[in-house]
Motif scaffolding. Structure first.
Motif, PDB file in Angstrom:
ATOM      1  N   SER A 148       0.829  -1.198   0.000  1.00  0.00           N
ATOM      2  CA  SER A 148       0.000   0.000   0.000  1.00  0.00           C
ATOM      3  C   SER A 148       0.864   1.249   0.000  1.00  0.00           C
ATOM      4  O   SER A 148       0.505   2.269  -0.571  1.00  0.00           O
ATOM      5  CB  SER A 148      -0.930   0.005   1.226  1.00  0.00           C
ATOM      6  N   ILE A 149       2.044   1.147   0.624  1.00  0.00           N
ATOM      7  CA  ILE A 149       2.969   2.278   0.605  1.00  0.00           C
ATOM      8  C   ILE A 149       3.571   2.419  -0.787  1.00  0.00           C
ATOM      9  O   ILE A 149       3.640   3.491  -1.365  1.00  0.00           O
ATOM     10  CB  ILE A 149       4.086   2.085   1.655  1.00  0.00           C
ATOM     11  N   THR A 150       4.005   1.274  -1.344  1.00  0.00           N
ATOM     12  CA  THR A 150       4.636   1.280  -2.670  1.00  0.00           C
ATOM     13  C   THR A 150       3.657   1.744  -3.741  1.00  0.00           C
ATOM     14  O   THR A 150       4.030   2.441  -4.671  1.00  0.00           O
ATOM     15  CB  THR A 150       5.132  -0.138  -3.029  1.00  0.00           C
ATOM     16  N   MET A 151       2.379   1.354  -3.600  1.00  0.00           N
ATOM     17  CA  MET A 151       1.404   1.621  -4.642  1.00  0.00           C
ATOM     18  C   MET A 151       0.751   3.006  -4.509  1.00  0.00           C
ATOM     19  O   MET A 151      -0.154   3.325  -5.242  1.00  0.00           O
ATOM     20  CB  MET A 151       0.304   0.549  -4.614  1.00  0.00           C
ATOM     21  N   GLU A 152       1.207   3.797  -3.520  1.00  0.00           N
ATOM     22  CA  GLU A 152       0.636   5.121  -3.368  1.00  0.00           C
ATOM     23  C   GLU A 152       0.844   5.922  -4.658  1.00  0.00           C
ATOM     24  O   GLU A 152       1.940   5.979  -5.200  1.00  0.00           O
ATOM     25  CB  GLU A 152       1.312   5.842  -2.195  1.00  0.00           C
ATOM     26  N   LYS A 153      -0.220   6.534  -5.125  1.00  0.00           N
ATOM     27  CA  LYS A 153      -0.172   7.213  -6.419  1.00  0.00           C
ATOM     28  C   LYS A 153       0.812   8.374  -6.412  1.00  0.00           C
ATOM     29  O   LYS A 153       0.810   9.208  -5.508  1.00  0.00           O
ATOM     30  CB  LYS A 153      -1.561   7.726  -6.788  1.00  0.00           C
ATOM     31  N   GLN A 154       1.633   8.427  -7.451  1.00  0.00           N
ATOM     32  CA  GLN A 154       2.458   9.589  -7.709  1.00  0.00           C
ATOM     33  C   GLN A 154       1.713  10.442  -8.737  1.00  0.00           C
ATOM     34  O   GLN A 154       0.614  10.103  -9.163  1.00  0.00           O
ATOM     35  CB  GLN A 154       3.824   9.153  -8.238  1.00  0.00           C
ATOM     36  N   THR A 155       2.299  11.549  -9.137  1.00  0.00           N
ATOM     37  CA  THR A 155       1.630  12.432 -10.093  1.00  0.00           C
ATOM     38  C   THR A 155       2.602  12.863 -11.195  1.00  0.00           C
ATOM     39  O   THR A 155       3.819  12.684 -11.070  1.00  0.00           O
ATOM     40  CB  THR A 155       1.094  13.701  -9.403  1.00  0.00           C
ATOM     41  N   ILE A 156       2.049  13.447 -12.228  1.00  0.00           N
ATOM     42  CA  ILE A 156       2.890  13.959 -13.314  1.00  0.00           C
ATOM     43  C   ILE A 156       3.613  15.237 -12.900  1.00  0.00           C
ATOM     44  O   ILE A 156       4.533  15.687 -13.591  1.00  0.00           O
ATOM     45  CB  ILE A 156       2.072  14.230 -14.599  1.00  0.00           C
ATOM     46  N   TYR A 157       3.209  15.817 -11.770  1.00  0.00           N
ATOM     47  CA  TYR A 157       3.756  17.114 -11.377  1.00  0.00           C
ATOM     48  C   TYR A 157       5.230  17.051 -10.973  1.00  0.00           C
ATOM     49  O   TYR A 157       5.873  18.082 -10.824  1.00  0.00           O
ATOM     50  CB  TYR A 157       2.936  17.712 -10.237  1.00  0.00           C
ATOM     51  N   GLN A 158       5.745  15.845 -10.799  1.00  0.00           N
ATOM     52  CA  GLN A 158       7.154  15.710 -10.418  1.00  0.00           C
ATOM     53  C   GLN A 158       8.088  15.859 -11.623  1.00  0.00           C
ATOM     54  O   GLN A 158       9.300  15.931 -11.454  1.00  0.00           O
ATOM     55  CB  GLN A 158       7.379  14.350  -9.775  1.00  0.00           C
ATOM     56  N   PHE A 159       7.523  15.915 -12.834  1.00  0.00           N
ATOM     57  CA  PHE A 159       8.355  15.890 -14.043  1.00  0.00           C
ATOM     58  C   PHE A 159       8.506  17.268 -14.689  1.00  0.00           C
ATOM     59  O   PHE A 159       7.551  18.044 -14.769  1.00  0.00           O
ATOM     60  CB  PHE A 159       7.765  14.925 -15.073  1.00  0.00           C
ATOM     61  N   LYS A 160       9.707  17.505 -15.168  1.00  0.00           N
ATOM     62  CA  LYS A 160       9.989  18.655 -16.009  1.00  0.00           C
ATOM     63  C   LYS A 160      10.508  18.113 -17.335  1.00  0.00           C
ATOM     64  O   LYS A 160      11.360  17.226 -17.354  1.00  0.00           O
ATOM     65  CB  LYS A 160      11.026  19.564 -15.361  1.00  0.00           C
ATOM     66  N   VAL A 161       9.962  18.622 -18.418  1.00  0.00           N
ATOM     67  CA  VAL A 161      10.356  18.154 -19.747  1.00  0.00           C
ATOM     68  C   VAL A 161      10.786  19.373 -20.561  1.00  0.00           C
ATOM     69  O   VAL A 161      10.771  20.505 -20.069  1.00  0.00           O
ATOM     70  CB  VAL A 161       9.191  17.416 -20.436  1.00  0.00           C
ATOM     71  N   LYS A 162      11.153  19.148 -21.810  1.00  0.00           N
ATOM     72  CA  LYS A 162      11.487  20.259 -22.703  1.00  0.00           C
ATOM     73  C   LYS A 162      10.459  20.331 -23.822  1.00  0.00           C
ATOM     74  O   LYS A 162      10.052  19.299 -24.358  1.00  0.00           O
ATOM     75  CB  LYS A 162      12.885  20.086 -23.276  1.00  0.00           C
ATOM     76  N   ASP A 163      10.046  21.550 -24.129  1.00  0.00           N
ATOM     77  CA  ASP A 163       9.088  21.683 -25.221  1.00  0.00           C
ATOM     78  C   ASP A 163       9.816  21.585 -26.558  1.00  0.00           C
ATOM     79  O   ASP A 163      11.044  21.436 -26.603  1.00  0.00           O
ATOM     80  CB  ASP A 163       8.267  22.977 -25.088  1.00  0.00           C
ATOM     81  N   ILE A 164       9.060  21.659 -27.624  1.00  0.00           N
ATOM     82  CA  ILE A 164       9.624  21.394 -28.945  1.00  0.00           C
ATOM     83  C   ILE A 164      10.635  22.476 -29.382  1.00  0.00           C
ATOM     84  O   ILE A 164      11.411  22.271 -30.313  1.00  0.00           O
ATOM     85  CB  ILE A 164       8.489  21.229 -29.980  1.00  0.00           C
TER      86      ILE A 164
END
Length: 201
Positions: free
Chosen positions: A38-54
């Motif tokens: 239950s600890i491992t499966m706790e939902k993460q979010t996309i907010y942790q990611f930084k990407v580069k735009d085109i």
């Protein structure tokens, strides 16, 4: 003699009680595993990611907090490429209602996205008038899979399901908390009623 017997009996009972107190109750390992899972499966979010735009600029996905997001891997030379048209239409219709589409060009399927980021941007603008955010070309499967797509495809990270990107234009629907909520087949059009209902809900 009777007194000695009582003393011996008392010592015997005392010894038994001490042994019982030292007995360790076995821990149910399955319960431990459930807690750990239950600890491992706790939902993460996309907010942790930084990407580069085109264009090569940093794009922080945390800037999308509070919006519903469709993440889609795109390609310029695919039989499904005309989906760009429906993607843009859906974006135009719902962008003012806390909805955004984020495109990720990828060359993983049939080498159908061979161009540079600049060529892809020109193609999207010229042929389909794309104005929704397009990111730089990445890999969405294999050993060099982008960390965002590792999140989208692994249950241990997204908390929803294990899946794999089947082809160009697979869609990932992200709720307003940044959590993966639904995976949509590449062949399902962006304006399919099931997607529109999800956006409007």
């Amino acid at each position: 003699m009777r007194q000695a017997f009582v003393i011996v009996l008392g010592l015997f009972l005392l010894s038994c009680m001490q042994q019982k107190s030292n007995v360790k109750v076995p821990v149910d390992s399955s319960e431990n595993e459930q807690v750990q899972n239950s600890i491992t499966m706790e939902k993460q979010t996309i907010y942790q990611f930084k990407v580069k735009d085109i264009s090569g600029n940093e794009f922080d996905l945390a800037s999308l907090k509070g919006k519903k997001v469709m993440i889609v891997n795109t390609a310029s030379e695919c039989g499904l490429t005309p989906q760009y048209e429906q993607l843009q239409e859906v974006y135009d219709q719902y962008k003012a209602k806390n909805f955004v589409i984020v495109g990720f060009p990828a060359n993983n399927f049939g080498a159908q996205e061979p161009g540079s980021n600049e060529q892809i941007a020109t193609f999207c603008k010229k042929n389909f008038g794309v104005t929704f955010p397009m990111m730089e070309k990445i890999s969405v499967k294999g050993d060099d899979m982008h960390p965002l797509y590792q999140f989208l495809t692994q249950k241990a990270k997204n908390g929803l399901e294990d899946n794999e990107v089947q082809w160009n234009f697979q869609k990932y629907l992200i709720n307003t908390k940044g959590e993966l909520e639904k995976v949509v087949s590449p062949r399902t059009l962006p304006n399919d009623p099931s997607i529109i209902d999800w956006i409007k809900a």
